[in-house]
Design a protein around this motif. Structure first.
Motif, PDB file in Angstrom:
ATOM      1  N   SER A  53      46.000   5.777  86.968  1.00  0.00           N
ATOM      2  CA  SER A  53      45.036   5.114  87.835  1.00  0.00           C
ATOM      3  C   SER A  53      43.892   6.035  88.257  1.00  0.00           C
ATOM      4  N   PHE A  54      44.053   7.352  88.098  1.00  0.00           N
ATOM      5  CA  PHE A  54      42.977   8.280  88.455  1.00  0.00           C
ATOM      6  C   PHE A  54      41.767   8.119  87.535  1.00  0.00           C
ATOM      7  N   SER A  57      39.861   5.474  89.064  1.00  0.00           N
ATOM      8  CA  SER A  57      39.253   5.992  90.295  1.00  0.00           C
ATOM      9  C   SER A  57      37.961   6.733  89.982  1.00  0.00           C
ATOM     10  N   CYS A  58      37.943   7.456  88.866  1.00  0.00           N
ATOM     11  CA  CYS A  58      36.733   8.182  88.457  1.00  0.00           C
ATOM     12  C   CYS A  58      35.585   7.225  88.141  1.00  0.00           C
ATOM     13  N   LEU A  61      34.355   6.502  91.708  1.00  0.00           N
ATOM     14  CA  LEU A  61      33.842   7.678  92.413  1.00  0.00           C
ATOM     15  C   LEU A  61      32.537   8.209  91.838  1.00  0.00           C
ATOM     16  N   SER A  70      35.015   3.156  96.725  1.00  0.00           N
ATOM     17  CA  SER A  70      34.879   4.547  96.306  1.00  0.00           C
ATOM     18  C   SER A  70      34.959   5.535  97.457  1.00  0.00           C
ATOM     19  N   VAL A  75      40.074   5.834  98.637  1.00  0.00           N
ATOM     20  CA  VAL A  75      40.689   6.535  97.500  1.00  0.00           C
ATOM     21  C   VAL A  75      42.029   7.141  97.920  1.00  0.00           C
ATOM     22  N   HIS A  79      45.596   4.979  97.323  1.00  0.00           N
ATOM     23  CA  HIS A  79      46.611   5.540  96.421  1.00  0.00           C
ATOM     24  C   HIS A  79      47.919   5.807  97.157  1.00  0.00           C
ATOM     25  N   HIS A 118      41.483   0.145  97.263  1.00  0.00           N
ATOM     26  CA  HIS A 118      40.995   0.953  96.145  1.00  0.00           C
ATOM     27  C   HIS A 118      41.634   0.334  94.900  1.00  0.00           C
ATOM     28  N   PRO A 120      41.894   0.760  91.684  1.00  0.00           N
ATOM     29  CA  PRO A 120      42.749   1.513  90.754  1.00  0.00           C
ATOM     30  C   PRO A 120      44.145   1.801  91.308  1.00  0.00           C
ATOM     31  N   ALA A 121      44.260   1.910  92.630  1.00  0.00           N
ATOM     32  CA  ALA A 121      45.556   2.186  93.240  1.00  0.00           C
ATOM     33  C   ALA A 121      46.517   1.012  93.071  1.00  0.00           C
ATOM     34  N   SER A 146      44.692  12.544  94.575  1.00  0.00           N
ATOM     35  CA  SER A 146      43.610  11.749  95.170  1.00  0.00           C
ATOM     36  C   SER A 146      42.717  12.616  96.058  1.00  0.00           C
TER      37      SER A 146
END
Length: 170
Positions: A53-54, A57-58, A61, A70, A75, A79, A118, A120-121, A146
């Motif tokens: 999932s990071f 997140s990128c 972000l 973001s 974030v 997470h 968030h 992606p989390a 995170s």
């Protein structure tokens, strides 16, 4: 039923503006630095810090740093909450698909309740179930990873003359 099906065609809203090549390159470099940094710590300390999932997140972000999704609180706490809920359900409710579905839904609800959404989390409970993760997963990779992402985001995004990151902390 006809009105319901009409919703499928959308509202013809404008898609977001096309990114310039300069913005794309800036995003590329920022996301590279963030994941390379996490990867370095994984190699150095022999702990699993990289989480699928990071990568998503990128995208937020470094590609969309002004998005509410973001911001640092979203974030880190997004997470953390999602991984905590995933671990809680995995270890105390069960490892079947119903428990996984409940973990995901609970994580989303708690992120919404705490204003720490968030997206992606949202995959963290699923990752935890697929890995059969233990409680240390909450610290490595979730919390440390995170925080590293946010720190890189703080330093890197603010190098850009037209960016201010974050837009808020709380």
């Amino acid at each position: 039923m006809n009105n319901y099906l009409k919703k499928f065609i959308g509202q013809k809203e404008k898609i977001y503006d096309k990114s310039t090549l300069k913005e794309i390159v800036f995003t590329f470099i920022g996301s590279f630095i963030a994941i390379a940094t996490i990867g370095y710590f994984t190699k150095t300390y022999e702990n699993l810090l990289v989480m699928g999932s990071f990568g998503a997140s990128c995208v937020l972000l470094f590609g969309f740093p002004k998005s509410p999704f973001s911001q640092p609180r979203n974030v880190i706490f997004g997470h953390f909450i999602s991984s905590f809920v995933g671990l809680l359900f995995f270890h105390f409710v069960g490892s079947d698909y119903m428990s996984m579905a409940l973990a995901l839904s609970t994580a989303i609800a708690l992120m919404m309740l705490t204003k720490t959404v968030h997206p992606p989390a949202g995959s963290n409970p699923l990752i935890i179930f697929l890995l059969g993760a233990n409680w240390d997963y909450l610290v490595f990779p979730t919390l440390i990873g995170s925080i590293i992402l946010v720190i890189v985001g703080l330093f890197y995004n603010n190098l850009h003359k037209n960016r201010v990151y974050p837009t808020y902390w709380y």
